[in-house]
Design an enzyme around this catalytic site. Structure first.
Site, PDB file in Angstrom:
ATOM      1  N   ASP A  82      44.259  15.631  21.572  1.00 46.77           N
ATOM      2  CA  ASP A  82      43.614  16.941  21.435  1.00 46.77           C
ATOM      3  C   ASP A  82      42.352  16.741  20.594  1.00 46.77           C
ATOM      4  O   ASP A  82      42.410  16.170  19.510  1.00 46.77           O
ATOM      5  CB  ASP A  82      44.531  17.957  20.753  1.00 46.77           C
ATOM      6  CG  ASP A  82      43.911  19.341  20.821  1.00 46.77           C
ATOM      7  OD1 ASP A  82      43.905  19.938  21.915  1.00 46.77           O
ATOM      8  OD2 ASP A  82      43.379  19.810  19.795  1.00 46.77           O
ATOM      9  N   TYR A 159      30.081  19.031  24.189  1.00 46.47           N
ATOM     10  CA  TYR A 159      29.109  19.378  23.143  1.00 46.47           C
ATOM     11  C   TYR A 159      28.157  18.227  22.785  1.00 46.47           C
ATOM     12  O   TYR A 159      27.349  18.370  21.857  1.00 46.47           O
ATOM     13  CB  TYR A 159      29.855  19.819  21.875  1.00 46.47           C
ATOM     14  CG  TYR A 159      30.690  21.073  22.063  1.00 46.47           C
ATOM     15  CD1 TYR A 159      30.089  22.333  22.066  1.00 46.47           C
ATOM     16  CD2 TYR A 159      32.070  20.997  22.244  1.00 46.47           C
ATOM     17  CE1 TYR A 159      30.843  23.476  22.237  1.00 46.47           C
ATOM     18  CE2 TYR A 159      32.838  22.149  22.426  1.00 46.47           C
ATOM     19  CZ  TYR A 159      32.223  23.385  22.416  1.00 46.47           C
ATOM     20  OH  TYR A 159      32.966  24.524  22.592  1.00 46.47           O
ATOM     21  N   ASP A 160      28.269  17.105  23.467  1.00 49.45           N
ATOM     22  CA  ASP A 160      27.487  15.925  23.066  1.00 49.45           C
ATOM     23  C   ASP A 160      25.978  16.160  22.962  1.00 49.45           C
ATOM     24  O   ASP A 160      25.347  15.627  22.040  1.00 49.45           O
ATOM     25  CB  ASP A 160      27.791  14.741  23.989  1.00 49.45           C
ATOM     26  CG  ASP A 160      29.147  14.118  23.672  1.00 49.45           C
ATOM     27  OD1 ASP A 160      29.687  14.412  22.581  1.00 49.45           O
ATOM     28  OD2 ASP A 160      29.658  13.356  24.504  1.00 49.45           O
TER      29      ASP A 160
HETATM   30  P1  ITT Z   1      42.883  17.743  28.301  1.00 50.86           P
HETATM   31  O1  ITT Z   1      43.480  18.841  27.463  1.00 50.86           O
HETATM   32  O2  ITT Z   1      43.314  17.820  29.712  1.00 50.86           O
HETATM   33  O3  ITT Z   1      43.081  16.380  27.703  1.00 50.86           O
HETATM   34  P2  ITT Z   1      40.362  19.017  27.528  1.00 50.86           P
HETATM   35  O4  ITT Z   1      38.975  18.893  28.093  1.00 50.86           O
HETATM   36  O5  ITT Z   1      40.981  20.374  27.489  1.00 50.86           O
HETATM   37  O6  ITT Z   1      41.279  17.967  28.332  1.00 50.86           O
HETATM   38  P3  ITT Z   1      40.485  18.835  24.594  1.00 50.86           P
HETATM   39  O7  ITT Z   1      41.282  20.063  24.441  1.00 50.86           O
HETATM   40  O8  ITT Z   1      40.913  17.606  23.833  1.00 50.86           O
HETATM   41  O9  ITT Z   1      40.362  18.354  26.103  1.00 50.86           O
HETATM   42  O10 ITT Z   1      38.972  19.074  24.189  1.00 50.86           O
HETATM   43  C1  ITT Z   1      38.433  20.358  24.180  1.00 50.86           C
HETATM   44  C2  ITT Z   1      36.972  20.338  24.440  1.00 50.86           C
HETATM   45  O11 ITT Z   1      36.280  19.800  23.302  1.00 50.86           O
HETATM   46  C3  ITT Z   1      36.517  19.468  25.603  1.00 50.86           C
HETATM   47  O12 ITT Z   1      36.707  20.093  26.834  1.00 50.86           O
HETATM   48  C4  ITT Z   1      35.041  19.297  25.245  1.00 50.86           C
HETATM   49  O13 ITT Z   1      34.310  20.430  25.597  1.00 50.86           O
HETATM   50  C5  ITT Z   1      35.092  19.203  23.719  1.00 50.86           C
HETATM   51  N1  ITT Z   1      35.112  17.787  23.336  1.00 50.86           N
HETATM   52  C6  ITT Z   1      36.157  17.032  22.947  1.00 50.86           C
HETATM   53  N2  ITT Z   1      35.791  15.766  22.732  1.00 50.86           N
HETATM   54  C7  ITT Z   1      34.475  15.702  23.013  1.00 50.86           C
HETATM   55  C8  ITT Z   1      33.516  14.662  23.010  1.00 50.86           C
HETATM   56  O14 ITT Z   1      33.817  13.429  22.705  1.00 50.86           O
HETATM   57  N3  ITT Z   1      32.278  14.986  23.378  1.00 50.86           N
HETATM   58  C9  ITT Z   1      31.935  16.242  23.697  1.00 50.86           C
HETATM   59  N4  ITT Z   1      32.767  17.273  23.741  1.00 50.86           N
HETATM   60  C10 ITT Z   1      34.036  17.007  23.408  1.00 50.86           C
END
Ligand code: ITT
Length: 201
Positions: A82, A159-160
């Site tokens: 997460d 958000y990168d």
């Molecule tokens: P899963 O739950 O299926 O793993 P998700 O996209 O919902 O995929 P997360 O809840 O872990 O994954 O992440 C939430 C959001 O945070 C993700 O969709 C991105 O918009 C942002 N995020 C997380 N890690 C990031 C990264 O390394 N670079 C840019 N944005 C990121």
């Protein structure tokens, strides 16, 4: 003489990894590809289970990852990650709501909210919850930085294009290569801890 760390022993080829292949449950291919490359450095192969995971509302990413893992029925050695963006000035928002905020506001909307904001500090957090039979463990990785004033770069995801890591040279995660991001990212840090722990098992 100090005992050698698991990582040093692994580099010397003196250890046999108990697990050389593990699975990541995720619907996000960017996350999977980044994690796969980090674990490959340690000789661990990462396979993907393409799932939509069950999430709870909680403040800490560890709690969310652990819950998602708990409700996933699988006998494979499996992990859930997460992750999210935490803006200091907004008490960590969007944090656990990062997907939702990106979907509804987009990077432009977040920048609009921050328009007059001088304090632009933010962090990415990643929590990885792992289970192999009865063994469970959770790891956290963090990268501190600040939000840019405009979107820059087309690399990475989410958000990168608006996140400038404090350890960098002023470029956003969207402007640096995947390889550079993997040196310092929240995800790489959490997955390196997992790898080092797996080596010690
Ligand atoms: P899963 O739950 O299926 O793993 P998700 O996209 O919902 O995929 P997360 O809840 O872990 O994954 O992440 C939430 C959001 O945070 C993700 O969709 C991105 O918009 C942002 N995020 C997380 N890690 C990031 C990264 O390394 N670079 C840019 N944005 C990121």
């Amino acid at each position: 003489m100090r005992p050698l760390s698991g990582w040093t022993r692994y580099q010397r080829g003196d250890v046999t990894l108990i697990r050389t292949k593990i699975w990541m449950g995720t619907g996000n291919d960017h996350k999977y590809q980044e994690a796969k490359k980090v674990l490959a450095e340690y000789g661990i192969e990462l396979e993907r289970l393409d799932i939509e995971r069950g999430e709870i509302q909680a403040d800490e990413p560890e709690e969310i990852a652990e819950y998602s893992l708990q409700v996933l029925d699988s006998d494979k050695p499996l992990l859930i990650e997460d992750a999210g963006l935490y803006i200091d000035k907004y008490g960590g928002f969007p944090g656990p709501y990062s997907s939702y905020a990106l979907d509804r506001l987009g990077n432009k909307g977040i920048l609009k909210l921050m328009e007059r904001e001088g304090d632009r500090e933010a962090s990415y957090l990643s929590a990885v919850a792992y289970r192999d039979g009865d063994i469970t463990a959770t790891f956290r990785g963090e990268v501190k930085g600040e939000l840019s004033h405009e979107e820059r770069g087309t690399g990475g995801f989410g958000y990168d294009p608006i996140f400038i890591p404090a350890e960098g040279d002023g470029r956003t995660f969207g402007e640096i290569s995947d390889k550079e991001k993997e040196q310092i990212s929240h995800r790489a840090r959490a997955f390196r801890q997992l790898a080092e722990w797996l080596i010690k098992q």
